[in-house]
Write an enzyme that holds these catalytic residues in place. Structure first.
Site, PDB file in Angstrom:
ATOM      1  N   CYS A  66      68.176  37.257  39.016  1.00  0.00           N
ATOM      2  CA  CYS A  66      68.440  36.160  38.092  1.00  0.00           C
ATOM      3  C   CYS A  66      68.939  36.709  36.752  1.00  0.00           C
ATOM      4  O   CYS A  66      69.986  37.324  36.695  1.00  0.00           O
ATOM      5  CB  CYS A  66      67.217  35.251  37.963  1.00  0.00           C
ATOM      6  SG  CYS A  66      67.619  33.628  37.229  1.00  0.00           S
ATOM      7  N   HIS A 117      66.972  33.655  43.663  1.00  0.00           N
ATOM      8  CA  HIS A 117      65.652  34.286  43.643  1.00  0.00           C
ATOM      9  C   HIS A 117      65.233  34.651  45.070  1.00  0.00           C
ATOM     10  O   HIS A 117      64.791  33.783  45.824  1.00  0.00           O
ATOM     11  CB  HIS A 117      64.621  33.328  43.048  1.00  0.00           C
ATOM     12  CG  HIS A 117      64.731  33.165  41.567  1.00  0.00           C
ATOM     13  ND1 HIS A 117      64.042  33.952  40.670  1.00  0.00           N
ATOM     14  CD2 HIS A 117      65.481  32.323  40.810  1.00  0.00           C
ATOM     15  CE1 HIS A 117      64.341  33.594  39.436  1.00  0.00           C
ATOM     16  NE2 HIS A 117      65.216  32.602  39.497  1.00  0.00           N
ATOM     17  N   GLU A 130      62.608  36.128  45.965  1.00  0.00           N
ATOM     18  CA  GLU A 130      61.166  35.922  46.111  1.00  0.00           C
ATOM     19  C   GLU A 130      60.816  34.469  46.392  1.00  0.00           C
ATOM     20  O   GLU A 130      59.683  34.169  46.778  1.00  0.00           O
ATOM     21  CB  GLU A 130      60.428  36.426  44.863  1.00  0.00           C
ATOM     22  CG  GLU A 130      60.513  35.547  43.636  1.00  0.00           C
ATOM     23  CD  GLU A 130      61.784  35.713  42.824  1.00  0.00           C
ATOM     24  OE1 GLU A 130      61.832  35.185  41.699  1.00  0.00           O
ATOM     25  OE2 GLU A 130      62.730  36.372  43.304  1.00  0.00           O
TER      26      GLU A 130
END
Length: 217
Positions: free
Chosen positions: A89, A197, A199
């Site tokens: 990001c 992202h 994650e």
């Protein structure tokens, strides 16, 4: 055993990144230590570096500068030593020459691009760009090994108002569409950055992280 340093410089969301790396290591049977750290000695010894980032470009750049010695150490480890690096990001955006958010802020300068506001051609599309989007490869890269992308591919999770306006197209590895092309993944040599992202991107994200851990540039 991999020694992965997720760099803690005061920009949130680092614990979710750590959990995702630990889960990816467990899921794919990778032996890895995953540390949250701003300790220069630990960063100097790590086999892989991860730079997350949430918020404004200038704030994140200032956060790195506040950790004495971190900015030059990143240049040493990534550009000179060739350690595999992943920016996430705003961590990816910091790889650019400059960020143009509120005012011009110098980036790390590894990628030939400028971070500018997203300007969709469709006025109905809201900013920030938030949600799940498909990814389209612009350049072949092992980071997408065994990940299905394109029209029939998996989705990744984005949340951002700015993206990297590329000056060197060969450094754009993948894009997404949000009222026009939006840079999704950039990279060169041993460093790579992702606007989405991993994650938060479920199966795609875990495999992306595993591919990064397995990457030997």
């Amino acid at each position: 055993m991999l020694d992965i340093a997720i760099i803690d410089y005061g920009s949130g969301n680092i614990r979710s990144a750590q959990k995702a790396f630990l889960k990816a290591a467990e899921s794919f049977d990778v032996r890895a230590s995953v540390k949250l750290t701003n300790n220069l000695d630990e960063i100097s010894k790590a086999s892989h570096l991860v730079l997350p980032g949430v918020g404004a470009f200038a704030d994140c750049a200032a956060g790195i500068q506040k950790v004495e010695g971190l900015w030059p150490l990143l240049n040493q480890r990534v550009i000179k030593d060739g350690v595999p690096f992943l920016g996430i990001c705003v961590g990816m955006q910091l790889m650019a020459l400059e960020g143009h958010e509120y005012h011009v802020t110098k980036g790390l300068g590894w990628i030939d691009g400028l971070v500018r506001p997203i300007k969709p051609k469709d006025d109905a599309l809201k900013i920030p760009h938030m949600g799940w989007n498909k990814i389209y490869a612009q350049t072949a890269h092992p980071i997408f090994k065994d990940i299905k992308i394109g029209d029939e591919g998996q989705h990744a999770y984005f949340v951002h108002s700015y993206h990297m306006d590329m000056k060197t197209s060969s450094q754009c590895i993948a894009s997404t569409d949000y009222g026009g092309a939006v840079t999704a993944v950039v990279g060169q040599d041993n460093y790579i950055g992702t606007q989405f992202h991993p994650e938060k991107s479920q199966a795609l994200g875990l495999k992306f992280i595993q591919n990064f851990m397995a990457w030997r540039p």
